[in-house]
Design an enzyme around this catalytic site. Structure first.
Site, PDB file in Angstrom:
ATOM      1  N   ARG A 267      46.359  26.331  57.529  1.00  0.00           N
ATOM      2  CA  ARG A 267      45.408  25.241  57.814  1.00  0.00           C
ATOM      3  C   ARG A 267      45.909  24.361  58.945  1.00  0.00           C
ATOM      4  NH1 ARG A 267      44.314  21.559  53.137  1.00  0.00           N
ATOM      5  NH2 ARG A 267      43.099  20.564  54.784  1.00  0.00           N
TER       6      ARG A 267
ATOM      7  N   ASP B  93      53.359  12.722  55.601  1.00  0.00           N
ATOM      8  CA  ASP B  93      53.214  14.165  55.876  1.00  0.00           C
ATOM      9  C   ASP B  93      54.540  14.834  56.199  1.00  0.00           C
ATOM     10  OD1 ASP B  93      49.954  14.005  57.548  1.00  0.00           O
ATOM     11  OD2 ASP B  93      50.573  13.793  55.471  1.00  0.00           O
TER      12      ASP B  93
ATOM     13  N   ARG C  13      42.674  11.454  46.071  1.00  0.00           N
ATOM     14  CA  ARG C  13      41.933  11.523  47.346  1.00  0.00           C
ATOM     15  C   ARG C  13      40.523  10.916  47.257  1.00  0.00           C
ATOM     16  NH1 ARG C  13      44.528  15.434  50.614  1.00  0.00           N
ATOM     17  NH2 ARG C  13      44.200  14.016  52.342  1.00  0.00           N
ATOM     18  N   PRO C  14      40.369   9.692  46.759  1.00  0.00           N
ATOM     19  CA  PRO C  14      39.031   9.097  46.667  1.00  0.00           C
ATOM     20  C   PRO C  14      38.458   8.805  48.049  1.00  0.00           C
ATOM     21  CG  PRO C  14      40.692   7.443  46.240  1.00  0.00           C
ATOM     22  CD  PRO C  14      41.428   8.752  46.368  1.00  0.00           C
ATOM     23  N   ILE C  15      37.152   8.536  48.111  1.00  0.00           N
ATOM     24  CA  ILE C  15      36.557   8.082  49.386  1.00  0.00           C
ATOM     25  C   ILE C  15      35.802   6.775  49.167  1.00  0.00           C
ATOM     26  CG2 ILE C  15      36.392  10.375  50.468  1.00  0.00           C
ATOM     27  CD1 ILE C  15      33.408  10.376  49.758  1.00  0.00           C
ATOM     28  N   ASP C  16      36.263   5.990  48.192  1.00  0.00           N
ATOM     29  CA  ASP C  16      35.581   4.720  47.886  1.00  0.00           C
ATOM     30  C   ASP C  16      35.602   3.753  49.070  1.00  0.00           C
ATOM     31  OD1 ASP C  16      38.420   4.775  47.223  1.00  0.00           O
ATOM     32  OD2 ASP C  16      38.165   2.671  46.661  1.00  0.00           O
TER      33      ASP C  16
ATOM     34  N   CYS D 235      44.242  18.950  50.654  1.00  0.00           N
ATOM     35  CA  CYS D 235      45.494  19.186  49.923  1.00  0.00           C
ATOM     36  C   CYS D 235      45.483  18.448  48.579  1.00  0.00           C
ATOM     37  CB  CYS D 235      46.675  18.685  50.742  1.00  0.00           C
ATOM     38  SG  CYS D 235      47.051  19.754  52.127  1.00  0.00           S
TER      39      CYS D 235
ATOM     40  N   ARG E   2      39.639  18.155  53.724  1.00  0.00           N
ATOM     41  CA  ARG E   2      39.401  16.719  53.546  1.00  0.00           C
ATOM     42  C   ARG E   2      38.559  16.170  54.709  1.00  0.00           C
ATOM     43  NH1 ARG E   2      39.389  12.369  50.236  1.00  0.00           N
ATOM     44  NH2 ARG E   2      40.376  10.526  51.102  1.00  0.00           N
TER      45      ARG E   2
ATOM     46  N   LYS F 190      46.259  18.091  64.734  1.00  0.00           N
ATOM     47  CA  LYS F 190      45.198  18.537  63.814  1.00  0.00           C
ATOM     48  C   LYS F 190      44.326  17.356  63.411  1.00  0.00           C
ATOM     49  CE  LYS F 190      46.219  19.068  59.256  1.00  0.00           C
ATOM     50  NZ  LYS F 190      45.360  18.360  58.303  1.00  0.00           N
ATOM     51  N   ASN F 191      44.978  16.247  62.963  1.00  0.00           N
ATOM     52  CA  ASN F 191      44.212  15.158  62.367  1.00  0.00           C
ATOM     53  C   ASN F 191      43.500  14.299  63.395  1.00  0.00           C
ATOM     54  OD1 ASN F 191      44.953  16.127  59.929  1.00  0.00           O
ATOM     55  ND2 ASN F 191      46.641  14.697  59.626  1.00  0.00           N
TER      56      ASN F 191
HETATM   57  C1  EPZ Z   1      44.777  11.560  56.282  1.00  0.00           C
HETATM   58  O1  EPZ Z   1      44.324  11.779  54.966  1.00  0.00           O
HETATM   59  C2  EPZ Z   1      45.389  12.870  56.722  1.00  0.00           C
HETATM   60  N1  EPZ Z   1      44.372  13.898  56.717  1.00  0.00           N
HETATM   61  C3  EPZ Z   1      46.547  13.244  55.805  1.00  0.00           C
HETATM   62  O2  EPZ Z   1      47.158  14.403  56.347  1.00  0.00           O
HETATM   63  C4  EPZ Z   1      47.577  12.122  55.808  1.00  0.00           C
HETATM   64  O3  EPZ Z   1      48.577  12.428  54.856  1.00  0.00           O
HETATM   65  C5  EPZ Z   1      46.908  10.796  55.450  1.00  0.00           C
HETATM   66  O4  EPZ Z   1      45.790  10.548  56.332  1.00  0.00           O
HETATM   67  C6  EPZ Z   1      47.883   9.622  55.570  1.00  0.00           C
HETATM   68  O5  EPZ Z   1      48.398   9.568  56.861  1.00  0.00           O
HETATM   69  C7  EPZ Z   1      43.500  13.946  57.745  1.00  0.00           C
HETATM   70  O6  EPZ Z   1      43.566  13.165  58.674  1.00  0.00           O
HETATM   71  C8  EPZ Z   1      42.462  15.035  57.693  1.00  0.00           C
HETATM   72  P1  EPZ Z   1      44.230   8.014  53.717  1.00  0.00           P
HETATM   73  P2  EPZ Z   1      43.365  10.683  54.241  1.00  0.00           P
HETATM   74  O7  EPZ Z   1      42.797   7.709  53.573  1.00  0.00           O
HETATM   75  O8  EPZ Z   1      42.405  10.154  55.235  1.00  0.00           O
HETATM   76  C9  EPZ Z   1      43.920   6.017  49.454  1.00  0.00           C
HETATM   77  C10 EPZ Z   1      47.968  16.575  56.378  1.00  0.00           C
HETATM   78  O9  EPZ Z   1      48.923  17.116  55.812  1.00  0.00           O
HETATM   79  N2  EPZ Z   1      42.478   5.978  49.699  1.00  0.00           N
HETATM   80  O10 EPZ Z   1      45.025   7.357  54.801  1.00  0.00           O
HETATM   81  O11 EPZ Z   1      42.859  11.289  52.999  1.00  0.00           O
HETATM   82  C11 EPZ Z   1      44.421   7.443  49.281  1.00  0.00           C
HETATM   83  O12 EPZ Z   1      44.245   7.880  47.946  1.00  0.00           O
HETATM   84  C12 EPZ Z   1      47.095  15.623  55.596  1.00  0.00           C
HETATM   85  O13 EPZ Z   1      47.655  16.734  57.591  1.00  0.00           O
HETATM   86  C13 EPZ Z   1      41.678   5.287  48.802  1.00  0.00           C
HETATM   87  O14 EPZ Z   1      42.148   4.730  47.815  1.00  0.00           O
HETATM   88  O15 EPZ Z   1      44.450   9.575  53.869  1.00  0.00           O
HETATM   89  C14 EPZ Z   1      45.870   7.327  49.651  1.00  0.00           C
HETATM   90  O16 EPZ Z   1      46.599   6.850  48.539  1.00  0.00           O
HETATM   91  C15 EPZ Z   1      47.543  15.483  54.166  1.00  0.00           C
HETATM   92  N3  EPZ Z   1      40.336   5.238  49.024  1.00  0.00           N
HETATM   93  C16 EPZ Z   1      45.854   6.243  50.737  1.00  0.00           C
HETATM   94  O17 EPZ Z   1      44.595   5.567  50.608  1.00  0.00           O
HETATM   95  C17 EPZ Z   1      39.761   5.846  50.122  1.00  0.00           C
HETATM   96  O18 EPZ Z   1      38.530   5.738  50.290  1.00  0.00           O
HETATM   97  C18 EPZ Z   1      45.958   6.792  52.156  1.00  0.00           C
HETATM   98  O19 EPZ Z   1      44.930   7.777  52.292  1.00  0.00           O
HETATM   99  C19 EPZ Z   1      40.600   6.550  51.020  1.00  0.00           C
HETATM  100  C20 EPZ Z   1      41.954   6.602  50.792  1.00  0.00           C
END
Ligand code: EPZ
Length: 419
Positions: A398, A306, A123-126, A118, A94, A22-23
């Site tokens: 999903r 996950d 879930r920030p995007i900073d 989820c 997301r 999926k991802n």
């Molecule tokens: C991806 O989410 C996956 N989703 C998630 O899978 C997965 O759990 C996650 O990566 C970790 O492997 C998709 O690929 C669509 P991150 P993402 O950015 O990109 C922090 C599922 O069940 N962060 O790696 O949102 C964040 O808060 C889903 O398939 C920031 O601080 O994860 C977290 O603590 C759930 N600022 C950490 O980084 C940002 O700009 C990791 O998040 C981005 C993230």
């Protein structure tokens, strides 16, 4: 509202085929925006998030046709990056954030509703925005929409304070045609990060180092269409492996890349399972009693966040005290309240959950609180004797293709009914 009804206590036995990740597919689809020619993407799972993405691309002008697990995509008619009108679709998941990176590269001017996903933390995007700004873009967030625009995109050195899958992929999408070289330090190394980098390289991009801490992207002037097959889903495969272990079954999980499964294999072996690894499949034989284990979730190649929720079910019935330390997300334990309805003995303290193994889980009426929690609820229903009912199935839809059919083929007594 649909619900699943499971009569548990039956060990799963047989074989299950794993489809594409999926991802990974959720990053490959927006990447097709970066070329004017047709792309053919194979091994794409038929799940709600993908259907939603196809709807996003189609509504902004792309032509997307599905034949089984293959998508035929032509994005040449997409003529602008301001897509705030398709708010409903982009707020549903997301991964809509990848539309920012792709449309920024294509049109240098993007506007869309902020992503959903989820409810497992803030879930920030900073970090995504830090990357866009480093490349020369201006980012404005207002009234729930994000607007990113740039005169031109220039390569930059970007250090990710936190390992972020989404930010790593989004910065790749935004820098593949930037002027000069971009480096991403402290990059995510998940299999789907590598997969998306491989697809972009098939389109003519120059990305090196995907799968390591440092990814170098040399901007190119043009990308072309490509044919590609998405990697098997590590998390779906792990879900079935855990279900086999939890039900003390014997399941061959097929069409996978065993190297991607190493963190899960290690933990299931620690829990006392017999694991046989073949070229593109893994056999899991559960042994009772399951042994207590400790899991610390980490970015790849650590134990994936996950799969901590499905693993929690094993810990409920393991012999002794097990622990989960959730290091990636700050609110990924809501499923524990559902497990407690089934008699689980779990103590929560911040990002640590301590499981005191019990003899059996009791059947109950429970609900999915997010995608992977939903998978955990199904496994709990398979383990508990008697009738368990699961609602809020939209979360499960999903990310898991044909999960009821697959489990029935493995001998589970599970049905989905419209309440
Ligand atoms: C991806 O989410 C996956 N989703 C998630 O899978 C997965 O759990 C996650 O990566 C970790 O492997 C998709 O690929 C669509 P991150 P993402 O950015 O990109 C922090 C599922 O069940 N962060 O790696 O949102 C964040 O808060 C889903 O398939 C920031 O601080 O994860 C977290 O603590 C759930 N600022 C950490 O980084 C940002 O700009 C990791 O998040 C981005 C993230």
């Amino acid at each position: 509202m649909d619900k699943m009804i499971i009569n548990g206590g039956i060990p799963l036995k047989g074989e299950v085929n794993i489809v594409g990740a999926k991802n990974s597919a959720l990053g490959v689809l927006p990447a097709t925006i970066l070329c004017e020619e047709k792309c053919i993407i194979e091994n794409v799972p038929d799940i709600q998030d993908i259907r939603n993405y196809i709807s996003i691309l189609s509504k902004i002008g792309a032509e997307v046709n599905r034949e089984g697990h293959t998508l035929y995509i032509d994005t040449s008619n997409i003529n602008q990056g301001k897509i705030s009108t398709i708010e409903e679709e982009t707020t549903k998941m997301r991964a809509s954030y990848y539309m920012i990176g792709a449309l920024l590269t294509k049109f240098k001017d993007v506007c869309l509703a902020l992503p959903g996903g989820c409810n497992i933390g803030d879930r920030p995007i900073d970090l995504h925005n830090k990357g866009f700004e480093a490349l020369g873009a201006k980012v404005e967030i207002k009234n729930g929409f994000i607007h990113v625009h740039a005169k031109e995109l220039t390569g930059a050195h970007i250090y990710l304070d936190v390992v972020s899958v989404g930010a790593t992929i989004n910065i790749m999408l935004a820098s593949v045609m930037a002027k000069g070289v971009t480096t991403i330090e402290n990059a995510a190394k998940e299999p789907h990060v590598v997969d998306i980098a491989n697809f972009l390289n098939m389109m003519g991009a120059k990305i090196k180092g995907a799968g390591t801490d440092v990814i170098r992207i040399t901007g190119v002037d043009k990308l072309h269409g490509a044919e590609y097959s998405v990697v098997p889903d590590q998390i779906t495969a792990g879900t079935y492996m855990i279900a086999a272990a939890a039900t003390c079954g014997d399941v061959l999980v097929k069409n996978i890349i065993p190297r991607h499964m190493e963190p899960i294999v290690a933990k299931l072996a620690e829990a006392g399972c017999i694991i046989n690894t073949y070229d593109d499949s893994i056999r899991v034989v559960g042994k009772k009693p399951l042994k207590a284990i400790t899991i610390k979730t980490m970015p790849y190649p650590g134990f994936p966040t996950d799969l901590q929720q499905p693993m929690g079910v094993i810990m409920c019935i393991a012999n002794g005290v097990s622990t989960i330390i959730e290091n990636v997300f700050e609110n990924r334990f809501k499923y524990i309240y559902e497990l407690k309805k089934m008699g689980a003995d779990i103590m929560l303290n911040g990002n640590v959950a301590v499981f005191n193994g019990v003899e059996k889980l009791q059947n109950a009426k429970i609900q999915a609180t997010d995608l992977r929690a939903g998978a955990a609820m199904i496994i709990a229903g398979l383990v508990a004797e008697g009738r368990t009912e699961i609602t809020q199935l939209k979360h499960i839809d999903r990310g898991y293709e044909k999960i009821v059919e697959n489990l029935r083929q493995l001998g589970a007594d599970i049905v989905r009914v419209d309440e």
